[in-house]
Design a protein around this motif. Structure first.
Motif, PDB file in Angstrom:
ATOM      1  N   GLU A 174       0.899  -1.286  -0.232  1.00 43.53           N
ATOM      2  CA  GLU A 174       0.003  -0.115   0.123  1.00 43.53           C
ATOM      3  C   GLU A 174       0.822   1.395   0.117  1.00 43.53           C
ATOM      4  OE1 GLU A 174      -3.619   2.364   2.464  1.00 43.53           O
ATOM      5  OE2 GLU A 174      -1.871   1.243   3.547  1.00 43.53           O
ATOM      6  N   VAL A 175       1.198   1.675  -1.289  1.00 41.09           N
ATOM      7  CA  VAL A 175       2.156   2.836  -1.463  1.00 41.09           C
ATOM      8  C   VAL A 175       1.378   4.040  -2.064  1.00 41.09           C
ATOM      9  CG1 VAL A 175       4.529   3.446  -2.337  1.00 41.09           C
ATOM     10  CG2 VAL A 175       3.830   1.325  -1.637  1.00 41.09           C
ATOM     11  N   TRP A 176       1.054   4.885  -1.153  1.00 40.02           N
ATOM     12  CA  TRP A 176       0.460   5.975  -1.689  1.00 40.02           C
ATOM     13  C   TRP A 176       1.469   7.236  -1.991  1.00 40.02           C
ATOM     14  CZ3 TRP A 176      -5.042   7.234  -2.338  1.00 40.02           C
ATOM     15  CH2 TRP A 176      -5.884   6.202  -1.520  1.00 40.02           C
ATOM     16  N   ALA A 224       2.277  -2.981  -6.217  1.00 40.16           N
ATOM     17  CA  ALA A 224       1.966  -2.179  -5.142  1.00 40.16           C
ATOM     18  C   ALA A 224       0.475  -1.436  -5.832  1.00 40.16           C
ATOM     19  CB  ALA A 224       2.776  -0.845  -5.080  1.00 40.16           C
ATOM     20  N   PHE A 225      -0.394  -1.077  -5.018  1.00 44.61           N
ATOM     21  CA  PHE A 225      -1.724  -0.349  -5.338  1.00 44.61           C
ATOM     22  C   PHE A 225      -1.415   0.858  -6.029  1.00 44.61           C
ATOM     23  CE2 PHE A 225      -3.385  -2.985  -1.639  1.00 44.61           C
ATOM     24  CZ  PHE A 225      -4.006  -3.683  -2.283  1.00 44.61           C
ATOM     25  N   ASN A 226      -2.040   1.159  -7.154  1.00 43.05           N
ATOM     26  CA  ASN A 226      -2.095   2.255  -8.136  1.00 43.05           C
ATOM     27  C   ASN A 226      -3.478   3.143  -7.597  1.00 43.05           C
ATOM     28  OD1 ASN A 226      -2.180   4.030 -10.274  1.00 43.05           O
ATOM     29  ND2 ASN A 226      -2.643   2.384 -11.682  1.00 43.05           N
ATOM     30  N   PHE A 227      -3.102   4.008  -6.816  1.00 39.05           N
ATOM     31  CA  PHE A 227      -4.029   4.900  -6.160  1.00 39.05           C
ATOM     32  C   PHE A 227      -4.102   6.322  -7.096  1.00 39.05           C
ATOM     33  CE2 PHE A 227      -2.621   2.699  -2.299  1.00 39.05           C
ATOM     34  CZ  PHE A 227      -3.782   2.047  -1.950  1.00 39.05           C
ATOM     35  N   THR A 231      -1.250  -2.636 -11.438  1.00 37.70           N
ATOM     36  CA  THR A 231      -2.525  -3.259 -10.676  1.00 37.70           C
ATOM     37  C   THR A 231      -3.472  -1.674 -10.682  1.00 37.70           C
ATOM     38  OG1 THR A 231      -1.769  -1.932  -8.490  1.00 37.70           O
ATOM     39  CG2 THR A 231      -0.745  -4.088  -8.581  1.00 37.70           C
ATOM     40  N   TRP A 232      -4.568  -2.177 -10.995  1.00 30.47           N
ATOM     41  CA  TRP A 232      -5.921  -1.333 -11.114  1.00 30.47           C
ATOM     42  C   TRP A 232      -6.838  -1.757  -9.998  1.00 30.47           C
ATOM     43  CZ3 TRP A 232      -3.924   1.723 -14.698  1.00 30.47           C
ATOM     44  CH2 TRP A 232      -2.968   1.374 -15.412  1.00 30.47           C
ATOM     45  N   VAL A 233      -7.436  -0.598  -9.456  1.00 30.75           N
ATOM     46  CA  VAL A 233      -8.310  -0.682  -8.223  1.00 30.75           C
ATOM     47  C   VAL A 233      -9.197   0.408  -8.372  1.00 30.75           C
ATOM     48  CG1 VAL A 233      -6.487   0.014  -6.815  1.00 30.75           C
ATOM     49  CG2 VAL A 233      -8.394  -0.738  -5.715  1.00 30.75           C
ATOM     50  N   LEU A 234     -10.395   0.260  -8.329  1.00 28.55           N
ATOM     51  CA  LEU A 234     -11.417   1.450  -8.293  1.00 28.55           C
ATOM     52  C   LEU A 234     -12.049   1.690  -6.911  1.00 28.55           C
ATOM     53  CD1 LEU A 234     -13.489   0.412 -11.520  1.00 28.55           C
ATOM     54  CD2 LEU A 234     -12.127   2.330 -11.222  1.00 28.55           C
TER      55      LEU A 234
END
Ligand code: GLC
Length: 534
Positions: free
Chosen positions: A259-261, A280-283, A314-317
């Motif tokens: 979790e890297v913002w 890593a998450f793609n915020f 990675t893609w996250v909505l």
């Protein structure tokens, strides 16, 4: 029952669809109003039929639940409200038989104030070895009455709390979440042991909570706006920590998602070097407004930043921290920003749902892996939680201004005709379900070919069975303003119309799937997406 879902066995994580379970709100097996592992085991067929490759469980460890389980008192024990370690092992094995891998959530930045280490630190007093595992300091000011520095909190409010003997301790989140001192060798050793503990129980991966916050400026110097490096975000020491974690994971074939913002693409990519985290998450994509140009830029930036390190995007909505997608896309401001959350924001749910359906096809067609948050496949909206029922500390720490994150954590509706929509039994769930929740119930949607659930099932089935989806290159195709069109190498074409008018479909193969009906002239309406055969 669907066939095993993983279509690739090696490097499965490079194009997996990973489903996030928030155990408290997924399904309640023992009927006490709180979700649990028995509930998840009973609902595994839902996940298999949906066609996901892995499940990520937000923390299921013993916790006073001050921050929804992100305040961990013991990383090796399942919270009794959720079940036992034996049950977790069964769950991991049963899921694996259905082709579904398990990812656990590790929270390394802080522990609960009920963790044995912190209790020992309080007891042992100033100057003790026990306190060195945390950041205890005398205060500033004549009598030490001022906090040791001015660091801003990740939630609003202070980052230091004073204990009875006069020392202060650091907590980037709530006072019940004291930060660990990652310069201490025991802290490092302990977490590597915890990783081994879970890998040995058959988990395939680990999500790392607040991954860019662990290391602190050793001087704990004041925060100065605009001056690099930030005293607690993205410190260089982190990379050494993750290199040793990687060695642990490699021994088990395990993978990480951090979790890297971080706004800086180049700094972000450093976490994904081949000997560090796998993903890593793609915020950036999650926060992006519903706008063709901005989305295209976000996609391009994401792919460009991942390419040099060879990591999949990675893609996250949405997730358990942010406004649910159908609500966000139904508002005037379709981007996501923690700072802008407010009560009573006007929302057009029909529009938001249309866009969320299109966004699902867009996201699932992009190169890399995709994260789905429980209830996203049901098109659940963000719920308005009555103020007196809110539990999230983010709400309280904002002085009641921020509605907090409970609105996306409401217990799921499974059965439209059962009490509390079949979440558990007749006990009221820990968060209230809003009126009309039954309309979203999984059983009703399963019977409706037009439902969000049917769209997700079909999209995941096609993504699995059609060459070209998942990892690999993407080529943009010419398209009118406000329209995104791209082809996956050797595979399908995806067109998303974010413009206000219908557009002609490009001359490609047959329609594989549309997020909503084409118009009478066979054109793609506004806020609609289509997958076409190559
Ligand atoms: C992460 C989690 C969030 C939690 C915070 C503190 O951002 O996703 O839910 O509150 O870390 O652990």
């Amino acid at each position: 029952m669907a066939a095993p879902n993983s279509h690739r066995t090696e490097d499965w994580w490079r194009d997996a669809v990973i489903y996030q379970v928030y155990p408290r709100s997924f399904a309640d097996g023992d009927g006490d109003g709180t979700g649990d592992l028995a509930g998840v085991r009973a609902r595994l067929p839902h996940l298999a039929e949906l066609g996901v490759d892995a499940v990520w469980f937000t923390p299921w460890y013993v916790s006073p639940l001050v921050d929804g389980g992100y305040d961990v008192a013991d990383y090796r024990t399942i919270d009794p409200a959720f079940g036992t370690l034996g049950e977790a092992e069964k769950l991991i094995a049963e899921a694996r038989e259905l082709g579904i891998r398990t990812i656990v959530d590790i929270v390394p930045n802080h522990v609960s104030d009920q963790h044995a280490w912190f209790r020992a630190a309080l007891e042992a007093g100033p100057g003790s070895a026990e306190r060195e595992r945390f950041h205890f300091r005398p205060g500033r000011g004549e009598h030490g009455e001022l906090p040791p520095n001015d660091w801003p909190s990740q939630f609003s409010g202070r980052t230091w709390t004073r204990v009875e003997d006069g020392e202060w301790y650091l907590h980037l989140f709530t006072p019940e979440q004291p930060d660990l001192n990652w310069a201490h060798p025991e802290v490092r050793r302990e977490h590597e042991d915890v990783l081994r503990f879970w890998f040995e129980r058959g988990v395939a991966g680990v999500r790392i909570d607040s991954a860019a916050l662990l290391a602190k400026d050793p001087a704990l110097a004041d925060f100065v706006e605009g001056v690099d490096p930030h005293p607690y975000i993205d410190q260089d020491e982190l990379h050494d920590i993750y290199r040793s974690w990687r060695r642990v994971a490699d021994a088990y074939g395990g993978v990480f998602v951090g979790e890297v913002w971080l706004p800086d693409a180049e700094r972000f990519a450093r976490y994904l070097r081949p000997d560090e985290l796998h993903t890593a998450f793609n915020f950036n994509f999650l926060s992006c407004p519903w706008d063709a140009e901005l989305l295209r830029r976000s996609i391009d930036d994401t792919l460009a930043e991942h390419a040099p390190v060879g990591a999949p995007a990675t893609w996250v909505l949405c997730n358990h921290d942010v406004t649910r997608t159908v609500t966000r896309y139904g508002r005037a401001d379709t981007g996501f920003d923690f700072a802008k959350k407010a009560f009573g924001t006007p929302t057009d749910l029909a529009l938001g749902t249309l866009r969320a359906r299109a966004a699902a096809l867009l996201t699932l067609a992009l190169p890399g892996s995709v994260y789905l948050y429980q209830g996203e496949e049901l098109g659940l909206p963000e719920a308005d939680i009555p103020r007196e029922r809110i539990q999230d500390p983010m709400h309280f720490r904002s002085g009641g201004v921020d509605p907090g994150r409970d609105g996306c954590r409401v217990p799921l509706p499974w059965d439209g005709d059962a009490p509390y929509c079949g979440f558990g039994s007749e006990t009221e769930p820990w968060l209230p379900q809003p009126e009309g929740w039954a309309a979203y119930a999984a059983d009703r949607q399963a019977a409706d070919p037009e439902s969000m659930l049917s769209l997700y099932r079909e999209a995941l089935r096609l993504r699995r069975s059609t060459a070209g989806f998942g990892d690999g290159p993407l080529d943009w195709l010419p398209a009118p303003d406000g329209v995104l069109a791209f082809r996956r190498a050797g595979g399908p074409v995806c067109v998303v119309n974010l413009s206000p008018a219908p557009v002609e479909l490009p001359a490609h193969g047959a329609v594989l799937l549309v997020s909503g009906p084409l118009d009478e002239a066979g054109r793609l309406p506004s806020d609609t997406a289509v997958w076409l055969d190559a």
